[in-house]
Motif scaffolding. Sequence first.
Motif, mmCIF file in Angstrom:
data_model
loop_
_atom_site.group_PDB
_atom_site.id
_atom_site.type_symbol
_atom_site.label_atom_id
_atom_site.label_comp_id
_atom_site.label_asym_id
_atom_site.label_seq_id
_atom_site.Cartn_x
_atom_site.Cartn_y
_atom_site.Cartn_z
ATOM 1 N N PRO A 1 20.086 68.064 70.563
ATOM 2 C CA PRO A 1 19.910 66.613 70.756
ATOM 3 C C PRO A 1 19.240 65.927 69.580
ATOM 4 O O PRO A 1 19.321 64.696 69.454
ATOM 5 C CB PRO A 1 19.048 66.527 72.026
ATOM 6 C CG PRO A 1 18.396 67.865 72.160
ATOM 7 C CD PRO A 1 19.343 68.850 71.588
ATOM 8 N N ALA A 2 18.610 66.696 68.693
ATOM 9 C CA ALA A 2 17.940 66.089 67.537
ATOM 10 C C ALA A 2 18.914 65.744 66.410
ATOM 11 O O ALA A 2 18.553 65.023 65.477
ATOM 12 C CB ALA A 2 16.854 67.029 67.011
ATOM 13 N N LEU A 3 20.142 66.262 66.484
ATOM 14 C CA LEU A 3 21.116 66.021 65.424
ATOM 15 C C LEU A 3 22.055 64.878 65.786
ATOM 16 O O LEU A 3 22.309 64.615 66.957
ATOM 17 C CB LEU A 3 21.926 67.288 65.151
ATOM 18 C CG LEU A 3 21.157 68.502 64.613
ATOM 19 C CD1 LEU A 3 22.124 69.645 64.330
ATOM 20 C CD2 LEU A 3 20.374 68.143 63.356
ATOM 21 N N VAL A 4 22.599 64.254 64.760
ATOM 22 C CA VAL A 4 23.515 63.130 64.939
ATOM 23 C C VAL A 4 24.942 63.586 64.673
ATOM 24 O O VAL A 4 25.193 64.365 63.750
ATOM 25 C CB VAL A 4 23.148 61.976 63.978
ATOM 26 C CG1 VAL A 4 24.157 60.834 64.102
ATOM 27 C CG2 VAL A 4 21.740 61.479 64.254
ATOM 28 N N GLY A 5 25.874 63.118 65.481
ATOM 29 C CA GLY A 5 27.284 63.379 65.224
ATOM 30 C C GLY A 5 27.774 64.688 65.805
ATOM 31 O O GLY A 5 27.049 65.417 66.500
ATOM 32 N N GLU A 6 29.038 65.002 65.485
ATOM 33 C CA GLU A 6 29.681 66.203 65.999
ATOM 34 C C GLU A 6 29.083 67.438 65.333
ATOM 35 O O GLU A 6 29.117 67.576 64.115
ATOM 36 C CB GLU A 6 31.188 66.117 65.714
ATOM 37 C CG GLU A 6 32.013 67.182 66.379
ATOM 38 C CD GLU A 6 33.497 67.000 66.097
ATOM 39 O OE1 GLU A 6 34.304 67.393 66.959
ATOM 40 O OE2 GLU A 6 33.846 66.472 65.023
ATOM 41 N N GLN A 7 28.565 68.363 66.141
ATOM 42 C CA GLN A 7 27.868 69.522 65.588
ATOM 43 C C GLN A 7 28.756 70.753 65.447
ATOM 44 O O GLN A 7 28.324 71.767 64.898
ATOM 45 C CB GLN A 7 26.657 69.851 66.456
ATOM 46 C CG GLN A 7 25.611 68.733 66.459
ATOM 47 C CD GLN A 7 24.438 69.027 67.363
ATOM 48 O OE1 GLN A 7 23.981 70.162 67.465
ATOM 49 N NE2 GLN A 7 23.938 67.999 68.033
ATOM 50 N N ALA A 8 29.979 70.668 65.932
ATOM 51 C CA ALA A 8 30.924 71.771 65.784
ATOM 52 C C ALA A 8 32.319 71.196 65.545
ATOM 53 O O ALA A 8 32.713 70.226 66.186
ATOM 54 C CB ALA A 8 30.924 72.656 67.026
#
Length: 412
Positions: free
Chosen positions: A284-291
Amino acid sequence: MTTQLSVAGIELELFRYPSRQESNLQAWDAADEHLIKHLVDNEQKAVNTAIVNDSFGALTAGLLSIDSGWPLTLETDAKTSLLGTTQNLARNQLNDASLTWVNSRDELPQGIELVLMKLPKNLNYFSHQLKRLSQVLPAGTQVLIGAKAKSINKSLLETIARSLGEASASLTWKKTRVITCIADGKARALPMTTNWSVPECKLQISNLSNVFAASKLDIGARIMLDNMPKGDFKSIVDLGCGNGILGLHAKQCFPEAYIHFIDDSEMSVASARDNWALNKLDNPALVGEQATFAWDDCLTHMSEGFRPDLILCNPPFHQGEAITDHIAWQMFLDAFRRLKNGGILHVVGNRHLAYHVKLQRIFKNCTTVASNGKFVILQAQKISKKAQEPEIEDNHLESPHPQSALYGKPNS
């Protein structure tokens, strides 16, 4: 390497994909020839036909040589099959306007009047394909399956009968036979996914039928899970991802990283995508598509600016029934070109494959991270100070891709 196919009055020039690979393997086999010969001998008319498992387009090119307007639906799970077929049709100046492509999960079209198949190595996948056909083929539809004679036995014919309809095999020609199955018109349910867990990583895994090691964790992946690399990685590729187990665990180890899953098998890419969602690994701390999930031939079509800092790789050493190391070579060379400077390629493989020799030639360095009686984990780092191609002298180390604007040169 032979590139000239000549059978039943048909002449074709065929290459495996990519055409510059140094595997010394043909783009077709005698079973392809047998199927084409069978059609010519029986004066088969150009009806609405599905072709399944055409490795590099020999069957497709053969039918279009007989009739340039032959209506064809091509089903494949391998991106190299799609790319290879397209390459060979262009090489032989055959029009692809009558072709429709589907992958192994797409809905098959209605109205198919004839099916040509090559027997795949994975018999669970073969059963899956037959059951897919049972859902659309009317009773009486002929399905012709080309295979090595030694692969055809009572058990295989019984599998075909259970999954699609009664079957019988032809006489042997060039050590191959053509199985003729007549669809019985009864729709079968598709097999369920195979599900299992990796308790030590707290991961749940789901696999479609054509995924490598579909029913359990393979031992090469297990030693890799126990020996993940050290570092502050932000962009990680699971190259040849299969069900995605390495990339999933990489996200657990490096929660701030973005993970890219890539495989030649569309079913593998789909399984990796499902497993990412199943295990709820987004940070949840990252922005955008993580995979991201790419059905591709290694790193062939990644964007020019794509520069990962870690590539995880458990290379296959076979393509279909052919044992070959050219896929590993392509993976290693693509990794060298794509990694940012300082980036790491982390590889697991059988000890006897001697991947350390290949990595040393390409990266000029190679470290053994861990090993057991059968497997070894190797690590190579891109440490070049200027943009350059790897120094490759032996033909068998030649890049499988010609230098092009798609690749350019690695960043300095």
